[in-house]
Design an enzyme around this catalytic site. Structure first.
Site, PDB file in Angstrom:
ATOM      1  N   ASP A 127      33.750  54.824  -6.548  1.00 58.77           N
ATOM      2  CA  ASP A 127      32.995  54.030  -5.572  1.00 58.77           C
ATOM      3  C   ASP A 127      31.514  54.389  -5.688  1.00 58.77           C
ATOM      4  OD1 ASP A 127      33.802  52.481  -2.672  1.00 58.77           O
ATOM      5  OD2 ASP A 127      31.771  53.272  -2.855  1.00 58.77           O
ATOM      6  N   ILE A 128      30.660  53.374  -5.612  1.00 64.24           N
ATOM      7  CA  ILE A 128      29.222  53.575  -5.796  1.00 64.24           C
ATOM      8  C   ILE A 128      28.583  54.317  -4.621  1.00 64.24           C
ATOM      9  CG2 ILE A 128      28.334  51.446  -4.714  1.00 64.24           C
ATOM     10  CD1 ILE A 128      26.661  51.035  -7.277  1.00 64.24           C
TER      11      ILE A 128
ATOM     12  N   HIS B 250      41.098  52.047  -1.616  1.00 64.37           N
ATOM     13  CA  HIS B 250      40.238  53.228  -1.629  1.00 64.37           C
ATOM     14  C   HIS B 250      41.141  54.456  -1.722  1.00 64.37           C
ATOM     15  CE1 HIS B 250      36.553  51.203   0.148  1.00 64.37           C
ATOM     16  NE2 HIS B 250      37.481  50.361   0.553  1.00 64.37           N
TER      17      HIS B 250
ATOM     18  N   GLU C 181      34.415  44.143   2.604  1.00 64.33           N
ATOM     19  CA  GLU C 181      33.121  43.669   2.104  1.00 64.33           C
ATOM     20  C   GLU C 181      33.254  42.911   0.788  1.00 64.33           C
ATOM     21  OE1 GLU C 181      30.679  47.129   1.760  1.00 64.33           O
ATOM     22  OE2 GLU C 181      30.636  47.475   3.928  1.00 64.33           O
ATOM     23  N   VAL C 182      34.129  43.387  -0.073  1.00 65.88           N
ATOM     24  CA  VAL C 182      34.262  42.773  -1.397  1.00 65.88           C
ATOM     25  C   VAL C 182      35.579  41.999  -1.436  1.00 65.88           C
ATOM     26  CG1 VAL C 182      34.387  43.180  -3.876  1.00 65.88           C
ATOM     27  CG2 VAL C 182      32.945  44.645  -2.443  1.00 65.88           C
TER      28      VAL C 182
ATOM     29  N   ASN D  27      41.186  47.620   3.120  1.00 60.38           N
ATOM     30  CA  ASN D  27      40.684  46.737   4.165  1.00 60.38           C
ATOM     31  C   ASN D  27      41.029  45.302   3.794  1.00 60.38           C
ATOM     32  OD1 ASN D  27      39.393  48.750   5.775  1.00 60.38           O
ATOM     33  ND2 ASN D  27      37.761  48.861   4.240  1.00 60.38           N
TER      34      ASN D  27
ATOM     35  N   HIS E 129      41.114  45.877  -3.189  1.00 58.80           N
ATOM     36  CA  HIS E 129      40.825  47.222  -3.702  1.00 58.80           C
ATOM     37  C   HIS E 129      41.450  48.242  -2.772  1.00 58.80           C
ATOM     38  CE1 HIS E 129      37.471  45.683  -1.311  1.00 58.80           C
ATOM     39  NE2 HIS E 129      37.265  46.910  -0.862  1.00 58.80           N
TER      40      HIS E 129
END
Ligand code: AMP
Length: 120
Positions: free
Chosen positions: A33-34, A106, A99-100, A91, A104
């Protein structure tokens, strides 16, 4: 929600945006993760066009589902998280602040992670 082929994870999958790969197989990609929220914070994504867990659970193949689960284990092993423990979180949608719009998972670890949700 329709899948947006220009979302940032689709662009990572096409190699248009760099990522720090942790693991990859035919169905999944895992990368750092960025903006890490823990000493280990890796995102595990299917390569297929799935917005969230909702359509993934509805329409993904058994092979894609198995690969996503096994990729989480691979990440936990690669990052040395199995003994001390880790957290997996997905999420989905507005209430979860997704958000994306590409599914995904996490994977968090590397320290005690505290309570599951902030009390508000
Ligand atoms: P979510 O709120 O569950 O949709 O989480 C989106 C996650 O994607 C956040 O933790 C971001 O830090 C992460 N993220 C956004 N852009 C990138 C990127 N280019 N590379 C890696 N992680 C990213």
């Amino acid at each position: 929600m329709a899948y947006d082929d220009n979302n940032i994870f689709a662009r990572i999958l096409r190699g248009e945006i760099p990522s720090k790969k942790v693991f990859e197989d035919a169905h999944t990609l895992a990368f750092e993760d960025i903006n890490p929220q823990a000493p280990v914070h890796v995102l595990v994504i299917p390569k297929g066009r799935y917005v969230s867990m909702t359509d993934f659970a509805e329409t993904a193949t058994d092979a894609e589902m198995a690969a996503l689960t096994r990729a989480v284990l691979k990440v936990a092993e690669i990052k040395g998280l199995c003994a001390a423990g880790y957290r997996v979180l997905a999420n989905a949608g507005a209430n979860a602040h997704q958000e994306v719009p590409h599914l995904h998972l996490h994977v968090f670890g590397g320290r005690p992670l505290g309570p599951m949700l902030m009390r508000t």
